[in-house]
Scaffold this active site. Sequence first.
Site, PDB file in Angstrom:
ATOM      1  N   CYS A   1      42.518  37.774  32.257  1.00  0.00           N
ATOM      2  CA  CYS A   1      42.794  36.364  31.994  1.00  0.00           C
ATOM      3  C   CYS A   1      41.592  35.588  31.455  1.00  0.00           C
ATOM      4  O   CYS A   1      40.449  35.947  31.690  1.00  0.00           O
ATOM      5  CB  CYS A   1      43.272  35.658  33.257  1.00  0.00           C
ATOM      6  SG  CYS A   1      44.502  36.574  34.172  1.00  0.00           S
TER       7      CYS A   1
ATOM      8  N   ARG B   1      41.454  38.258  26.302  1.00  0.00           N
ATOM      9  CA  ARG B   1      41.423  38.590  27.722  1.00  0.00           C
ATOM     10  C   ARG B   1      42.834  38.754  28.305  1.00  0.00           C
ATOM     11  O   ARG B   1      42.994  38.956  29.508  1.00  0.00           O
ATOM     12  CB  ARG B   1      40.675  37.508  28.499  1.00  0.00           C
ATOM     13  CG  ARG B   1      39.264  37.290  27.989  1.00  0.00           C
ATOM     14  CD  ARG B   1      38.631  36.091  28.630  1.00  0.00           C
ATOM     15  NE  ARG B   1      38.223  36.357  29.982  1.00  0.00           N
ATOM     16  CZ  ARG B   1      37.021  36.759  30.344  1.00  0.00           C
ATOM     17  NH1 ARG B   1      36.088  36.926  29.433  1.00  0.00           N
ATOM     18  NH2 ARG B   1      36.728  36.985  31.600  1.00  0.00           N
TER      19      ARG B   1
ATOM     20  N   TRP C   1      46.640  37.994  31.802  1.00  0.00           N
ATOM     21  CA  TRP C   1      46.981  39.413  31.779  1.00  0.00           C
ATOM     22  C   TRP C   1      47.440  39.725  33.196  1.00  0.00           C
ATOM     23  O   TRP C   1      46.666  39.632  34.154  1.00  0.00           O
ATOM     24  CB  TRP C   1      45.772  40.260  31.412  1.00  0.00           C
ATOM     25  CG  TRP C   1      46.111  41.717  31.227  1.00  0.00           C
ATOM     26  CD1 TRP C   1      46.635  42.306  30.122  1.00  0.00           C
ATOM     27  CD2 TRP C   1      45.924  42.768  32.190  1.00  0.00           C
ATOM     28  NE1 TRP C   1      46.806  43.655  30.340  1.00  0.00           N
ATOM     29  CE2 TRP C   1      46.378  43.970  31.591  1.00  0.00           C
ATOM     30  CE3 TRP C   1      45.439  42.824  33.493  1.00  0.00           C
ATOM     31  CZ2 TRP C   1      46.343  45.196  32.253  1.00  0.00           C
ATOM     32  CZ3 TRP C   1      45.410  44.046  34.150  1.00  0.00           C
ATOM     33  CH2 TRP C   1      45.858  45.219  33.523  1.00  0.00           C
TER      34      TRP C   1
ATOM     35  N   ASN D   1      40.993  33.900  37.270  1.00  0.00           N
ATOM     36  CA  ASN D   1      40.728  35.204  36.654  1.00  0.00           C
ATOM     37  C   ASN D   1      40.156  36.088  37.750  1.00  0.00           C
ATOM     38  O   ASN D   1      39.284  35.643  38.490  1.00  0.00           O
ATOM     39  CB  ASN D   1      39.710  35.007  35.509  1.00  0.00           C
ATOM     40  CG  ASN D   1      39.126  36.306  35.017  1.00  0.00           C
ATOM     41  OD1 ASN D   1      39.817  37.311  34.954  1.00  0.00           O
ATOM     42  ND2 ASN D   1      37.853  36.300  34.671  1.00  0.00           N
ATOM     43  N   GLY D   2      40.655  37.320  37.871  1.00  0.00           N
ATOM     44  CA  GLY D   2      40.134  38.211  38.911  1.00  0.00           C
ATOM     45  C   GLY D   2      41.234  38.636  39.859  1.00  0.00           C
ATOM     46  O   GLY D   2      42.418  38.457  39.573  1.00  0.00           O
TER      47      GLY D   2
ATOM     48  N   GLU E   1      39.392  60.222  21.290  1.00  0.00           N
ATOM     49  CA  GLU E   1      39.426  58.842  20.784  1.00  0.00           C
ATOM     50  C   GLU E   1      40.660  58.641  19.883  1.00  0.00           C
ATOM     51  O   GLU E   1      41.329  57.610  19.966  1.00  0.00           O
ATOM     52  CB  GLU E   1      38.117  58.547  20.025  1.00  0.00           C
ATOM     53  CG  GLU E   1      38.080  57.236  19.258  1.00  0.00           C
ATOM     54  CD  GLU E   1      38.217  55.976  20.116  1.00  0.00           C
ATOM     55  OE1 GLU E   1      38.213  56.082  21.348  1.00  0.00           O
ATOM     56  OE2 GLU E   1      38.371  54.893  19.532  1.00  0.00           O
TER      57      GLU E   1
ATOM     58  N   LYS F   1      43.750  55.918  20.387  1.00  0.00           N
ATOM     59  CA  LYS F   1      44.211  54.960  19.363  1.00  0.00           C
ATOM     60  C   LYS F   1      45.725  55.037  19.213  1.00  0.00           C
ATOM     61  O   LYS F   1      46.407  54.026  19.172  1.00  0.00           O
ATOM     62  CB  LYS F   1      43.582  55.236  17.983  1.00  0.00           C
ATOM     63  CG  LYS F   1      42.094  55.173  17.844  1.00  0.00           C
ATOM     64  CD  LYS F   1      41.488  53.818  17.954  1.00  0.00           C
ATOM     65  CE  LYS F   1      41.197  53.456  19.386  1.00  0.00           C
ATOM     66  NZ  LYS F   1      39.999  52.679  19.642  1.00  0.00           N
TER      67      LYS F   1
ATOM     68  N   GLU G   1      47.628  53.581  22.251  1.00  0.00           N
ATOM     69  CA  GLU G   1      47.503  52.125  22.373  1.00  0.00           C
ATOM     70  C   GLU G   1      48.454  51.372  21.457  1.00  0.00           C
ATOM     71  O   GLU G   1      49.072  50.411  21.867  1.00  0.00           O
ATOM     72  CB  GLU G   1      46.080  51.695  21.957  1.00  0.00           C
ATOM     73  CG  GLU G   1      45.073  51.685  23.055  1.00  0.00           C
ATOM     74  CD  GLU G   1      43.781  51.041  22.586  1.00  0.00           C
ATOM     75  OE1 GLU G   1      43.113  51.611  21.706  1.00  0.00           O
ATOM     76  OE2 GLU G   1      43.438  49.974  23.092  1.00  0.00           O
TER      77      GLU G   1
ATOM     78  N   HIS H   1      45.358  78.311  27.959  1.00  0.00           N
ATOM     79  CA  HIS H   1      45.266  78.338  29.431  1.00  0.00           C
ATOM     80  C   HIS H   1      46.349  77.490  30.088  1.00  0.00           C
ATOM     81  O   HIS H   1      46.255  77.174  31.267  1.00  0.00           O
ATOM     82  CB  HIS H   1      43.872  77.873  29.870  1.00  0.00           C
ATOM     83  CG  HIS H   1      42.779  78.793  29.391  1.00  0.00           C
ATOM     84  ND1 HIS H   1      42.646  80.074  29.867  1.00  0.00           N
ATOM     85  CD2 HIS H   1      41.810  78.628  28.460  1.00  0.00           C
ATOM     86  CE1 HIS H   1      41.615  80.665  29.260  1.00  0.00           C
ATOM     87  NE2 HIS H   1      41.098  79.802  28.392  1.00  0.00           N
TER      88      HIS H   1
ATOM     89  N   LYS I   1      42.093  42.782  25.280  1.00  0.00           N
ATOM     90  CA  LYS I   1      40.876  43.232  24.599  1.00  0.00           C
ATOM     91  C   LYS I   1      39.748  43.434  25.597  1.00  0.00           C
ATOM     92  O   LYS I   1      38.951  44.347  25.480  1.00  0.00           O
ATOM     93  CB  LYS I   1      40.487  42.176  23.549  1.00  0.00           C
ATOM     94  CG  LYS I   1      39.258  42.516  22.728  1.00  0.00           C
ATOM     95  CD  LYS I   1      39.591  43.496  21.642  1.00  0.00           C
ATOM     96  CE  LYS I   1      38.390  43.959  20.859  1.00  0.00           C
ATOM     97  NZ  LYS I   1      38.561  45.347  20.396  1.00  0.00           N
TER      98      LYS I   1
HETATM   99  C1  AGP Z   1      39.837  50.649  22.826  1.00  0.00           C
HETATM  100  O1  AGP Z   1      40.664  50.704  21.715  1.00  0.00           O
HETATM  101  C2  AGP Z   1      40.377  49.988  23.991  1.00  0.00           C
HETATM  102  N1  AGP Z   1      41.035  48.786  23.723  1.00  0.00           N
HETATM  103  C3  AGP Z   1      39.648  50.093  25.317  1.00  0.00           C
HETATM  104  O2  AGP Z   1      39.691  51.431  25.670  1.00  0.00           O
HETATM  105  C4  AGP Z   1      38.199  49.592  25.413  1.00  0.00           C
HETATM  106  O3  AGP Z   1      37.355  50.405  24.661  1.00  0.00           O
HETATM  107  C5  AGP Z   1      37.783  49.573  26.891  1.00  0.00           C
HETATM  108  O4  AGP Z   1      38.615  48.698  27.600  1.00  0.00           O
HETATM  109  C6  AGP Z   1      36.340  49.183  27.077  1.00  0.00           C
HETATM  110  O5  AGP Z   1      36.089  47.888  26.633  1.00  0.00           O
HETATM  111  P1  AGP Z   1      34.628  47.398  26.343  1.00  0.00           P
HETATM  112  O6  AGP Z   1      34.064  48.230  25.259  1.00  0.00           O
HETATM  113  O7  AGP Z   1      34.778  45.962  25.947  1.00  0.00           O
HETATM  114  O8  AGP Z   1      33.848  47.550  27.623  1.00  0.00           O
END
Ligand code: AGP
Length: 607
Positions: free
Chosen positions: A2, A30, A77, A103-104, A482, A486, A489, A505, A602
């Site tokens: 948030c 956020r 969030w 927030n939290g 990675e 992507k 997500e 395996h 984000k």
């Molecule tokens: C990446 O595409 C993500 N949205 C997520 O994994 C992100 O990298 C992770 O939450 C860490 O965030 P930060 O780099 O702001 O610490």
Amino acid sequence: MCGIYGYIQSKSQKKPLEQCLDGLKNLQYRGYDSAGVATICDGDLIAFKTVGKVDLLNSLIGSKKYELSMAIAHTRWATHGGLSTENAHPQIDYQNTLALVHNGIIENHIQLKQFLEKKDVTFLSQTDTEVVTNLISYFCNQMSIKEAALKAISMIEGSFAIVFIHKNSPDSIFAIARSCPLAIGICDHTSDVYISSDPSSFSSSSYHTTFIDSDEIAVISNSSLLIYDFNGKIKEKSGSHLVVKNKDITKDGFDHYMHKEIHDQSFLCREILQKRKHQDSFYFSELKKSEQKIKQTKHIDIIACGSSYNAGLIAKEFLERLTLFPISIHLASEYRYTFHLDKKDTTCIVISQSGETADTLAALRYKKETFLQTIALCNVESSTLTRECDLFIPLLVGKEISVCSTKAFTSQLLNLYLLGIHFSNVLGINHQKLISEINNIPFAIDDILSKENIIKEYAHKYSKYPFFLFTGRKDMYYTSIEAALKLKEISYIPAEAMPAGEMKHGPIALIDKNMATVAFIGNEEISSKTLSNLSEINARNGQILLFASEIPSHITKDVILINSNGSNTFAPIPYSIAGQLFSYHLAKNLDREIDFPRNLAKSVTVE
Ligand code: AGP
């Protein structure tokens, strides 16, 4: 997670509701599950709340002109309670006297709720936020608002930033925090007061800025800012000067920020290399004072989450080879709950795009005192992480808007490579061969971007598959982790990454004609081994898409040629960007909400 925003008008003509909505837009990274704003008008609490993004609030507020001096706002969030208006913030207390944004996480909210229910306090939402709202409200019947807030936080377990307004103090905003960022900025020109989870969301201007430390309470009006400690004693805080330049970031003709950010990577990498260039090598002036500590270093710990962690995973072996230090890479979310041998003389590199990831900050704080030095590799200069680490290396990629990290990830990886070169310079280890290879990275990126149409065609072809396996070996396996992240997500398609040699395996049992395998073969010294593993998938009718530097026609016809410009070492950068484009076009073909995928934020500011 948030984002919290608050505004008190002083000498400007700005309208508090509009100002809060503008500020909230800068905080949607956020979370964007719901949004809300509250104020006090002619002695009445007014709140507007909606499920979804901030823009939806405009129509709720309508054109009615309110005479207001302040407002508070929130973008959510969801952590406790589903996506509904009842669970959106601001939460209003059972006596209809105060509105609160948070927030939290309030970890003991169940016990506190039981405590309040015994006092006949009623609840309308499923949120932990309503519990703290009612707790403060309850104590307000017995003491002053400030004392009630302090009493409430003495009972709360967890980390939080809370901002609230109360009918009995209609011109003030109250702000409290524990281990969550909350900044108060007083504008140098207008004396208007801004309160935010992130000061870079203030309007463009210059500010005297103060962060609220743990268990402090700020009582803010347009004529005074009083900060009290846990015992209710006034605290003198010096604060700092902050200039905010909030340029409107556009998509520059692209359909999505993610697409633009993918394309920005070529010139950004050029700029980063140029900035770090020093004589015939690379150098970080930010680390000048730490040369002695680099020489003393015996280990490097890397701590991060998500894509930032993946950047560390990919760079680990490179850093180890170049510095000859053993390197441990840690997922921040696991760090505090795992046994660690205390290693002397450890340099810790903490990687984060936002610098606000709660897991990452908690991991840093957990062992910070034992590290020789801490280095933040981060995109946000004013973030909590950069303030808490000894040294700061900026990612230099500008604001990343898309939730799915692309340019920040690439910069993290490039900067880790450059850090390896910097460390080896200080340690007197030779690395000359790498210099020309690293200078070729932007050309390899250009080459990938020029192949976008081919990648797009394959992305369309593969968008019918219900499950993806990503694979490779060594750093190409980490690159595939990675790439799988992507795809998950932004397309919501299950994707797993697996080292190619591990398939036999167990995971090879998954293979049939409905399973798509995406393989990265960028490390020539081991490509024949990876190809053998792919043959085994081929023999079981698995569908294979290959990103490779040459065409091994016996495996699959679906090959995207990647030209790493003669470098195996830095191939993870062009291969990762190829993976980004693949996921982007696949998700676009499925009509997903690419920049703001469901359930994500984000910046992940809760543990
Ligand atoms: C990446 O595409 C993500 N949205 C997520 O994994 C992100 O990298 C992770 O939450 C860490 O965030 P930060 O780099 O702001 O610490």
